[in-house]
Scaffold this active site. Structure first.
Site, PDB file in Angstrom:
ATOM      1  N   CYS A 283       0.755  -1.257   0.000  1.00 31.52           N
ATOM      2  CA  CYS A 283       0.000   0.000   0.000  1.00 31.52           C
ATOM      3  C   CYS A 283       0.788   1.310   0.000  1.00 31.52           C
ATOM      4  O   CYS A 283       0.383   2.246  -0.687  1.00 31.52           O
ATOM      5  CB  CYS A 283      -0.980  -0.005   1.166  1.00 31.52           C
ATOM      6  SG  CYS A 283      -2.245  -1.274   0.925  1.00 31.52           S
ATOM      7  N   PHE A 284       1.874   1.408   0.767  1.00 33.17           N
ATOM      8  CA  PHE A 284       2.521   2.725   0.893  1.00 33.17           C
ATOM      9  C   PHE A 284       2.880   3.313  -0.480  1.00 33.17           C
ATOM     10  O   PHE A 284       2.510   4.436  -0.805  1.00 33.17           O
ATOM     11  CB  PHE A 284       3.781   2.632   1.756  1.00 33.17           C
ATOM     12  CG  PHE A 284       3.514   2.674   3.246  1.00 33.17           C
ATOM     13  CD1 PHE A 284       2.224   2.810   3.737  1.00 33.17           C
ATOM     14  CD2 PHE A 284       4.553   2.594   4.155  1.00 33.17           C
ATOM     15  CE1 PHE A 284       1.979   2.853   5.105  1.00 33.17           C
ATOM     16  CE2 PHE A 284       4.322   2.642   5.522  1.00 33.17           C
ATOM     17  CZ  PHE A 284       3.036   2.767   5.993  1.00 33.17           C
TER      18      PHE A 284
HETATM   19  P1  NAD Z   1      -6.164  -8.407  -1.812  1.00 31.79           P
HETATM   20  O1  NAD Z   1      -5.617  -8.411  -3.173  1.00 31.79           O
HETATM   21  O2  NAD Z   1      -5.545  -9.278  -0.757  1.00 31.79           O
HETATM   22  O3  NAD Z   1      -7.722  -8.787  -1.848  1.00 31.79           O
HETATM   23  C1  NAD Z   1      -8.629  -8.253  -2.761  1.00 31.79           C
HETATM   24  C2  NAD Z   1      -9.571  -9.374  -3.202  1.00 31.79           C
HETATM   25  O4  NAD Z   1     -10.624  -8.812  -4.001  1.00 31.79           O
HETATM   26  C3  NAD Z   1      -8.903 -10.445  -4.071  1.00 31.79           C
HETATM   27  O5  NAD Z   1      -9.032 -11.708  -3.438  1.00 31.79           O
HETATM   28  C4  NAD Z   1      -9.664 -10.388  -5.398  1.00 31.79           C
HETATM   29  O6  NAD Z   1      -9.826 -11.649  -6.018  1.00 31.79           O
HETATM   30  C5  NAD Z   1     -10.989  -9.806  -4.974  1.00 31.79           C
HETATM   31  N1  NAD Z   1     -11.758  -9.191  -6.061  1.00 31.79           N
HETATM   32  C6  NAD Z   1     -11.344  -8.327  -7.014  1.00 31.79           C
HETATM   33  N2  NAD Z   1     -12.370  -7.980  -7.812  1.00 31.79           N
HETATM   34  C7  NAD Z   1     -13.470  -8.653  -7.370  1.00 31.79           C
HETATM   35  C8  NAD Z   1     -14.823  -8.715  -7.780  1.00 31.79           C
HETATM   36  N3  NAD Z   1     -15.280  -8.002  -8.813  1.00 31.79           N
HETATM   37  N4  NAD Z   1     -15.677  -9.516  -7.096  1.00 31.79           N
HETATM   38  C9  NAD Z   1     -15.242 -10.242  -6.039  1.00 31.79           C
HETATM   39  N5  NAD Z   1     -13.957 -10.214  -5.595  1.00 31.79           N
HETATM   40  C10 NAD Z   1     -13.076  -9.427  -6.247  1.00 31.79           C
HETATM   41  O7  NAD Z   1      -6.154  -6.884  -1.331  1.00 31.79           O
HETATM   42  P2  NAD Z   1      -6.126  -6.343   0.175  1.00 31.79           P
HETATM   43  O8  NAD Z   1      -4.715  -6.307   0.676  1.00 31.79           O
HETATM   44  O9  NAD Z   1      -7.159  -7.023   0.969  1.00 31.79           O
HETATM   45  O10 NAD Z   1      -6.543  -4.818  -0.068  1.00 31.79           O
HETATM   46  C11 NAD Z   1      -7.859  -4.486  -0.442  1.00 31.79           C
HETATM   47  C12 NAD Z   1      -8.002  -2.969  -0.360  1.00 31.79           C
HETATM   48  O11 NAD Z   1      -7.782  -2.552   0.998  1.00 31.79           O
HETATM   49  C13 NAD Z   1      -6.988  -2.184  -1.189  1.00 31.79           C
HETATM   50  O12 NAD Z   1      -7.615  -1.033  -1.677  1.00 31.79           O
HETATM   51  C14 NAD Z   1      -5.913  -1.810  -0.184  1.00 31.79           C
HETATM   52  O13 NAD Z   1      -5.253  -0.610  -0.551  1.00 31.79           O
HETATM   53  C15 NAD Z   1      -6.718  -1.580   1.071  1.00 31.79           C
HETATM   54  N6  NAD Z   1      -6.010  -1.800   2.333  1.00 31.79           N
HETATM   55  C16 NAD Z   1      -5.159  -2.860   2.475  1.00 31.79           C
HETATM   56  C17 NAD Z   1      -4.528  -3.090   3.707  1.00 31.79           C
HETATM   57  C18 NAD Z   1      -3.598  -4.246   3.907  1.00 31.79           C
HETATM   58  O14 NAD Z   1      -3.007  -4.317   4.980  1.00 31.79           O
HETATM   59  N7  NAD Z   1      -3.433  -5.160   2.983  1.00 31.79           N
HETATM   60  C19 NAD Z   1      -4.812  -2.250   4.785  1.00 31.79           C
HETATM   61  C20 NAD Z   1      -5.697  -1.182   4.607  1.00 31.79           C
HETATM   62  C21 NAD Z   1      -6.299  -0.982   3.373  1.00 31.79           C
HETATM   63  C1  UGA Z   2       0.355   0.273   6.566  1.00 30.01           C
HETATM   64  C2  UGA Z   2      -0.234   1.233   7.605  1.00 30.01           C
HETATM   65  O1  UGA Z   2       0.550   1.153   8.798  1.00 30.01           O
HETATM   66  C3  UGA Z   2      -1.684   0.875   7.915  1.00 30.01           C
HETATM   67  O2  UGA Z   2      -2.232   1.853   8.808  1.00 30.01           O
HETATM   68  C4  UGA Z   2      -2.487   0.862   6.610  1.00 30.01           C
HETATM   69  O3  UGA Z   2      -3.830   0.487   6.855  1.00 30.01           O
HETATM   70  C5  UGA Z   2      -1.865  -0.122   5.645  1.00 30.01           C
HETATM   71  O4  UGA Z   2      -0.475   0.271   5.409  1.00 30.01           O
HETATM   72  C6  UGA Z   2      -2.520  -0.133   4.293  1.00 30.01           C
HETATM   73  O5  UGA Z   2      -3.194   0.788   3.914  1.00 30.01           O
HETATM   74  O6  UGA Z   2      -2.265  -1.143   3.625  1.00 30.01           O
HETATM   75  P1  UGA Z   2       1.391  -2.167   6.605  1.00 30.01           P
HETATM   76  O7  UGA Z   2       1.898  -1.792   5.266  1.00 30.01           O
HETATM   77  O8  UGA Z   2       0.663  -3.438   6.764  1.00 30.01           O
HETATM   78  O9  UGA Z   2       0.393  -1.026   7.146  1.00 30.01           O
HETATM   79  O10 UGA Z   2       2.596  -2.198   7.655  1.00 30.01           O
HETATM   80  P2  UGA Z   2       3.454  -1.052   8.393  1.00 30.01           P
HETATM   81  O11 UGA Z   2       3.642  -1.461   9.785  1.00 30.01           O
HETATM   82  O12 UGA Z   2       2.918   0.300   8.154  1.00 30.01           O
HETATM   83  O13 UGA Z   2       4.868  -1.188   7.678  1.00 30.01           O
HETATM   84  C7  UGA Z   2       5.053  -0.789   6.332  1.00 30.01           C
HETATM   85  C8  UGA Z   2       6.532  -0.892   5.973  1.00 30.01           C
HETATM   86  O14 UGA Z   2       7.285   0.119   6.637  1.00 30.01           O
HETATM   87  C9  UGA Z   2       7.171  -2.237   6.361  1.00 30.01           C
HETATM   88  O15 UGA Z   2       8.045  -2.652   5.332  1.00 30.01           O
HETATM   89  C10 UGA Z   2       7.939  -1.899   7.611  1.00 30.01           C
HETATM   90  O16 UGA Z   2       9.034  -2.752   7.840  1.00 30.01           O
HETATM   91  C11 UGA Z   2       8.380  -0.475   7.316  1.00 30.01           C
HETATM   92  N1  UGA Z   2       8.688   0.325   8.524  1.00 30.01           N
HETATM   93  C12 UGA Z   2       7.698   0.636   9.392  1.00 30.01           C
HETATM   94  C13 UGA Z   2       9.986   0.761   8.745  1.00 30.01           C
HETATM   95  O17 UGA Z   2      10.904   0.493   7.946  1.00 30.01           O
HETATM   96  N2  UGA Z   2      10.244   1.528   9.859  1.00 30.01           N
HETATM   97  C14 UGA Z   2       9.276   1.847  10.753  1.00 30.01           C
HETATM   98  O18 UGA Z   2       9.592   2.551  11.752  1.00 30.01           O
HETATM   99  C15 UGA Z   2       7.971   1.399  10.519  1.00 30.01           C
END
Ligand code: NAD
Ligand code: UGA
Length: 466
Positions: A283-284
């Protein structure tokens, strides 16, 4: 079990489209906290649904197993019949992936919204009653407008759709705790009568376990934008401390001491100041690129450049880590064996998306090194990430085996287990002089130096025997 779920009387029926890292754990938490709700998660990826229904969940997250055991088949269901589920549920979370677009206009910058749009069209096609649609995916500001336009595009009698934004802030590795005790829950809505009513319904779901003062509401555009900005700020802190780590290495300052002194200022705070090999994760980078693209679209080029530099420093940090290895190992890695401890982008997850380890491993292989990759959870994903490369890579879960016969050992993930290894045993099994590059600053550098290693931390003077 399924039958029990069907015959029980549920007070609400909730659907989540997208059974990924966010959809699975976040819906498991709702089901766990609200036993009177029926929560269903669907996905187009049938293998993923099968995995959610099996003993081997598709996502590794500490504590997730326990909650799934309590809820699956009781009030939490993973299903493939998306169309039926849309018909049967009135509250629909959308948690599909929103990767960086890799084609056409905005390629490598903008968010690819095709999955989101397809979901909106599917909801429209199969709905037989009014619904609240909740954006849980991270989306560019104003995406809700596009969703609304699609959902309102064909008249369906009395059917109404209300779109809310409810971005997810959980981090991987600590997802269950983040979901159970969130810093805040953000819900954005239209400020119309029906928008506010829909918002209240969602507030009431979270209020089952989240204190009211932590549930904040806003207009829908602020909510969408806040998610991108929160990730950009977090990433910016990592890039800030990493940029200073380079200066520390030149000046004999110590990044730990600097981070502690700076972080004790309560206005700055001590979190997210761990220097390392750069941030990874799905995500970042994607969310900052998205922010940069949006700024440029609104002709805010200076703002765009400011945020893009956060990614620039992240790339720089990974490149200088590899350059440091090459220079320290006498300018050549050809034929040398290098052990990699950790491939996941952070500890406590099997996720390797955008892991710095991918870039570093590829660079080492390009220098003709032989690499041995070790990780307690992420080896399957690592093998997928490097599946296009023939030869030169071995995989083992056992870190001691990985180190045998190596010229250098790199710590790329902050797994706790790497803090506790017997580095004396490891040193004995390696080629001398033995090098240790601690990309996460997690081991006792003085101790490893005394054992005999040449130790290269991040943001601290190297300890060498030369
Ligand atoms: P992911 O790829 O793990 O999961 C998404 C799922 O959606 C997949 O399994 C895919 O097959 C499914 N999908 C896609 N199109 C579809 C459709 N039309 N119908 C049904 N299923 C469908 O992604 P994720 O990591 O869960 O992230 C999802 C969203 O949440 C992203 O926008 C991401 O930026 C955000 N987000 C992720 C995290 C994280 O830690 N991974 C944290 C906060 C927010
Ligand atoms: C990050 C945010 O922390 C969540 O709040 C957000 O919901 C999520 O992205 C998202 O939108 O997907 P995540 O990517 O799961 O969560 O993990 P983090 O703990 O944020 O770490 C991100 C990266 O930064 C890792 O590679 C970690 O090792 C690195 N990091 C983190 C550092 O190098 N230094 C730090 O001090 C903290």
């Amino acid at each position: 079990m399924e039958e029990i779920g069907k015959t029980m009387k549920f007070t609400k029926n909730i659907l989540c489209i997208g059974a990924g890292y966010v959809g699975g754990p976040s819906m498991a938490m709702i089901a766990y906290k609200c036993p009177d709700y029926r929560v269903t998660v669907v996905d187009i990826n049938a293998d993923r649904i099968d995995a959610w229904n099996s003993p081997h969940l598709p996502v590794y997250e500490p504590g997730l197993d326990r909650i799934i055991k309590k809820t699956r088949g009781v009030n939490l269901f993973f299903k493939k019949d998306i169309e039926n589920q849309i018909k049967e549920n009135d509250i629909i979370f959308v948690s599909v992936n929103t990767p960086t677009k890799m084609y056409g206009q905005g390629a490598k910058m903008a968010a690819d919204l095709q999955f989101c749009e397809k979901t909106a069209r599917q909801i429209l096609k199969h709905s037989r009653s009014s619904k609240i649609i909740i954006e849980k995916s991270t989306l560019p500001v104003k995406t809700a407008l596009a969703m609304e336009k699609i959902l309102l595009s064909s008249s369906k009698g009395n059917i109404r759709f209300e779109v809310l934004s409810n971005p997810e802030f959980m981090a991987e590795g600590s997802a269950m705790n983040d979901l159970e005790n969130p810093d805040r829950v953000l819900i954005g809505s239209r400020e119309t009568k029906s928008g506010l009513a829909a918002r209240n319904k969602l507030v009431n779901i979270y209020a089952r376990w989240v204190p009211m003062k932590k549930i904040i509401t806003s207009n829908i555009w602020s909510s969408e934008l806040s998610k991108l900005v929160a990730n950009a700020f977090l990433a910016q802190r990592v890039s800030s401390i990493n940029s200073i780590s380079a200066l520390c290495e030149k000046t004999n300052a110590n990044i730990h001491e600097v981070a502690k002194a700076v972080g004790m200022d309560s206005r700055i705070g001590d979190k997210f100041l761990r220097a390392g090999i750069g941030f990874g994760g799905s995500c970042f980078k994607k969310d900052i690129l998205n922010l940069v693209y949006l700024c440029n679209q609104y002709h805010l080029h200076d703002v765009a450049d400011y945020w893009e530099s956060v990614i620039g420093i992240n790339q720089y940090q990974q490149e200088r880590f590899v350059t440091n290895i090459l220079n320290s190992l006498f300018g050549t890695l050809a034929g040398k064996r290098i052990g990699i401890l950790g491939f996941a982008f952070k500890a406590d997850t099997s996720d390797t998306r955008e892991s710095p380890a991918i870039y570093i491993a590829r660079k080492l292989l390009a220098e003709r090194a032989e690499i041995v990759i070790s990780d307690p959870r992420a080896l399957k994903n690592a093998a997928n990430d490097l599946s296009d490369i023939r030869g030169g890579i071995q995989y083992t879960e056992n870190p001691y085996k990985a180190a045998v016969g190596c010229h250098a050992l790199l710590i790329l993930t902050d797994w706790d287990l790497y803090r506790k290894l017997n580095y004396r045993t490891i040193y004995r099994s390696m080629i001398k002089p033995a090098f240790l590059f601690d990309g996460r600053n997690i081991v006792d550098h003085e101790k490893c130096f005394k054992i005999g290693f040449n130790v290269y931390p991040i943001g601290k003077e190297a300890l060498t025997h030369f």
